[in-house]
Design a protein around this motif. Structure first.
Motif, mmCIF file in Angstrom:
data_model
loop_
_atom_site.group_PDB
_atom_site.id
_atom_site.type_symbol
_atom_site.label_atom_id
_atom_site.label_comp_id
_atom_site.label_asym_id
_atom_site.label_seq_id
_atom_site.Cartn_x
_atom_site.Cartn_y
_atom_site.Cartn_z
ATOM 1 N N TYR A 37 0.495 -0.192 -4.662
ATOM 2 C CA TYR A 37 -0.893 0.030 -5.090
ATOM 3 C C TYR A 37 -1.478 1.231 -4.357
ATOM 4 O O TYR A 37 -1.075 1.566 -3.251
ATOM 5 C CB TYR A 37 -1.751 -1.219 -4.889
ATOM 6 C CG TYR A 37 -1.862 -1.754 -3.481
ATOM 7 C CD1 TYR A 37 -2.878 -1.341 -2.626
ATOM 8 C CD2 TYR A 37 -0.962 -2.723 -3.014
ATOM 9 C CE1 TYR A 37 -3.006 -1.852 -1.343
ATOM 10 C CE2 TYR A 37 -1.080 -3.240 -1.727
ATOM 11 C CZ TYR A 37 -2.103 -2.801 -0.902
ATOM 12 O OH TYR A 37 -2.223 -3.303 0.379
ATOM 13 N N ARG A 38 -2.414 1.901 -5.027
ATOM 14 C CA ARG A 38 -3.041 3.084 -4.448
ATOM 15 C C ARG A 38 -3.716 2.714 -3.131
ATOM 16 O O ARG A 38 -4.224 1.605 -2.974
ATOM 17 C CB ARG A 38 -4.040 3.697 -5.430
ATOM 18 C CG ARG A 38 -3.376 4.342 -6.653
ATOM 19 C CD ARG A 38 -4.395 5.039 -7.530
ATOM 20 N NE ARG A 38 -5.290 4.094 -8.183
ATOM 21 C CZ ARG A 38 -5.053 3.524 -9.361
ATOM 22 N NH1 ARG A 38 -3.920 3.779 -10.025
ATOM 23 N NH2 ARG A 38 -5.931 2.686 -9.891
ATOM 24 N N ASP B 238 0.846 -1.193 0.000
ATOM 25 C CA ASP B 238 0.000 0.000 0.000
ATOM 26 C C ASP B 238 0.879 1.239 0.000
ATOM 27 O O ASP B 238 1.890 1.305 0.719
ATOM 28 C CB ASP B 238 -0.902 -0.007 1.243
ATOM 29 C CG ASP B 238 -1.977 1.065 1.214
ATOM 30 O OD1 ASP B 238 -1.626 2.259 1.310
ATOM 31 O OD2 ASP B 238 -3.162 0.731 1.100
ATOM 32 N N GLN B 239 0.521 2.252 -0.771
ATOM 33 C CA GLN B 239 1.378 3.423 -0.907
ATOM 34 C C GLN B 239 1.500 4.229 0.383
ATOM 35 O O GLN B 239 2.398 5.072 0.498
ATOM 36 C CB GLN B 239 0.891 4.332 -2.035
ATOM 37 C CG GLN B 239 -0.434 5.016 -1.781
ATOM 38 C CD GLN B 239 -0.835 5.924 -2.920
ATOM 39 O OE1 GLN B 239 -2.020 6.076 -3.210
ATOM 40 N NE2 GLN B 239 0.120 6.533 -3.576
ATOM 41 N N SER C 88 -5.023 -5.610 -10.355
ATOM 42 C CA SER C 88 -4.370 -5.453 -11.655
ATOM 43 C C SER C 88 -2.872 -5.711 -11.555
ATOM 44 O O SER C 88 -2.260 -6.294 -12.467
ATOM 45 C CB SER C 88 -4.631 -4.050 -12.211
ATOM 46 O OG SER C 88 -3.954 -3.057 -11.455
ATOM 47 N N LEU C 89 -2.248 -5.300 -10.447
ATOM 48 C CA LEU C 89 -0.822 -5.542 -10.254
ATOM 49 C C LEU C 89 -0.536 -7.028 -10.007
ATOM 50 O O LEU C 89 0.455 -7.577 -10.513
ATOM 51 C CB LEU C 89 -0.300 -4.703 -9.083
ATOM 52 C CG LEU C 89 -0.264 -3.191 -9.317
ATOM 53 C CD1 LEU C 89 0.086 -2.466 -8.026
ATOM 54 C CD2 LEU C 89 0.737 -2.847 -10.416
ATOM 55 N N ASP D 147 -6.867 0.564 -2.489
ATOM 56 C CA ASP D 147 -7.528 0.374 -3.783
ATOM 57 C C ASP D 147 -7.328 -1.081 -4.216
ATOM 58 O O ASP D 147 -6.295 -1.450 -4.779
ATOM 59 C CB ASP D 147 -6.930 1.336 -4.809
ATOM 60 C CG ASP D 147 -7.677 1.321 -6.140
ATOM 61 O OD1 ASP D 147 -8.323 0.303 -6.449
ATOM 62 O OD2 ASP D 147 -7.584 2.330 -6.867
ATOM 63 N N GLU E 221 -8.903 -2.836 -6.524
ATOM 64 C CA GLU E 221 -8.890 -3.065 -7.960
ATOM 65 C C GLU E 221 -7.507 -2.808 -8.535
ATOM 66 O O GLU E 221 -7.044 -3.523 -9.423
ATOM 67 C CB GLU E 221 -9.950 -2.203 -8.652
ATOM 68 C CG GLU E 221 -11.369 -2.702 -8.443
ATOM 69 C CD GLU E 221 -11.520 -4.177 -8.826
ATOM 70 O OE1 GLU E 221 -11.113 -4.564 -9.934
ATOM 71 O OE2 GLU E 221 -12.039 -4.954 -7.995
ATOM 72 N N HIS E 222 -6.843 -1.775 -8.034
ATOM 73 C CA HIS E 222 -5.472 -1.516 -8.479
ATOM 74 C C HIS E 222 -4.547 -2.654 -8.057
ATOM 75 O O HIS E 222 -3.705 -3.103 -8.840
ATOM 76 C CB HIS E 222 -4.979 -0.181 -7.906
ATOM 77 C CG HIS E 222 -3.664 0.249 -8.469
ATOM 78 N ND1 HIS E 222 -2.742 0.971 -7.743
ATOM 79 C CD2 HIS E 222 -3.094 0.032 -9.690
ATOM 80 C CE1 HIS E 222 -1.678 1.202 -8.500
ATOM 81 N NE2 HIS E 222 -1.866 0.641 -9.676
#
Length: 392
Positions: A149-150, A128-129, A159-160, A153, A155-156
């Motif tokens: 990842y944001r 997490d950022q 995707s990663l 988030d 969903e982000h």
């Protein structure tokens, strides 16, 4: 070395230079800190349960100091693994309902040591950022790929995970409660993604241990997710009121860390008196439920007071309450104005938080009374109006 002066001037011009305050304990006032001749309401400490000055902890530490000596004298792999360590780690494993536990010198060393022991080149860490700097530095030390990842988030993150699905080892790391925002990670969603993509999951409970769970075990326990978390990390420097950190998990995990976690292997063991104090604090965290109840009530009261005044304090419900100011200089002036009013509340600025999100980070404690919190919120409102953070 003249370049240092130039860089420090640049930091000062941007209101980003950091300085140290000389604080002192105030006898008889556990919720306060001394600064010079003044007594300030301490709203920046992580002593959430008010245990740092608990008489029972101080007494067992005093006794251990006299019987066990001042220091451990060596690393745990040499002769520093004294008997209090084993007793504490057995109690930690029982408390967390895990197979095994391992104590580290502090949270920074635990995170950096564990991550760099689990992954390396050819692997990937999903972080997490807004994770703590110790997690970020552990990833850098590991030489694994860092996929940020944001914040929260999923969903982000998905995707990663899909992008790096063919990596040798995949590790997802998150704070349970984020130290500068006070909000929670979506742990149930993280568990689902970990299962879907065959990743390991590590959760840092530094700011949630002692606060959540029936016996203060943490947020993973409160959400009944402990068995879905591969690496469970926590600290003794917040709710426990002391110093140090722990990792709980499988026997295999702990055996691996004993052999591979460099900060553990190459550091002198913590003093036995401190380990004894932690053991006593662990008993108090489990037994004195009223401390958690009081802290949760104080958090609700203070948050509602600031929110009703019109401040932007985020969406969390923890004892960490961020008052977002935005501008670095204004955050510093806000902190200094609060000190004049008798409140110690530190301005947090980049790089600890993202650019343009400078804030006053309030941390609540069981030691704070309702009256102190209500009076403080009124003073904070007045300062906010004076500095233009709030409209009158």
């Amino acid at each position: 070395m003249n370049w240092m002066e130039k860089e420090l001037e640049r930091l000062a011009d941007a209101s980003l230079e950091r300085t140290l305050h000389a604080d002192s304990r105030v006898s008889g006032f556990p919720g306060y800190t001394g600064r010079g001749e003044r007594r300030l309401l301490n709203m920046s400490s992580n002593d959430y349960l008010g245990l740092s000055q608990h008489p029972a902890i101080l007494e067992v530490m005093r006794e251990a100091l006299l019987t066990e000596g001042a220091g451990s004298g060596a690393s745990r792999h040499v002769t520093g693994n004294l008997l209090p360590y084993g007793r504490l780690e057995e109690a930690l494993a029982d408390w967390q309902n895990c197979e095994s536990a391992l104590v580290f010198a502090n949270g920074y060393m635990a995170n950096s040591g564990v991550i760099s022991a689990l992954v390396s080149r050819g692997d990937v860490v999903f972080s997490d950022q807004l994770n703590h700097a110790s997690i970020v530095d552990g990833i850098v030390l590991s030489r694994a790929e860092h996929a940020r990842y944001r914040h929260n988030d999923m969903e982000h993150l998905r995707s990663l995970l899909h992008k790096y699905r063919d990596k040798r080892r995949k590790l997802i790391v998150t704070d349970a409660v984020f130290s500068m925002d006070g909000d929670q990670a979506p742990l149930r969603e993280l568990v689902a993604l970990k299962r879907e993509y065959g990743a390991m999951l590590m959760v840092d409970e530094a700011h949630s241990g002692g606060i959540y769970g029936r016996r203060g075990e943490g947020l993973c326990h409160e959400l009944e997710l402990l068995n879905d978390v591969d690496i469970h990390m926590g600290t003794f420097s917040k709710s426990f009121g002391l110093y140090g950190a722990y990792i709980c998990g499988s026997r295999t995990l702990i055996r691996w860390l004993v052999n591979k976690a460099r900060p553990l292997i190459y550091s002198t063991a913590l003093p036995p008196s401190l380990i004894t104090g932690i053991s006593k604090a662990l008993s108090l965290v489990q037994e004195e439920h009223w401390r958690r109840e009081r802290l949760q009530a104080a958090s609700r009261l203070f948050r509602s007071s600031l929110r009703d005044a019109g401040f932007h304090i985020g969406t969390g419900s923890s004892p960490i309450v961020p008052l977002i100011v935005g501008d670095n200089d204004r955050a510093l002036r806000f902190s200094k104005a609060l000190e004049v009013e008798g409140i110690a509340a530190v301005a947090i600025r980049p790089p600890t938080v993202p650019d343009s999100t400078a804030r006053i980070r309030f941390s609540l404690s069981t030691a704070h009374t309702d009256k102190e919190l209500i009076d403080a919120s009124l003073l904070i409102r007045n300062v906010g109006i004076q500095l233009g953070v709030l409209r009158p």
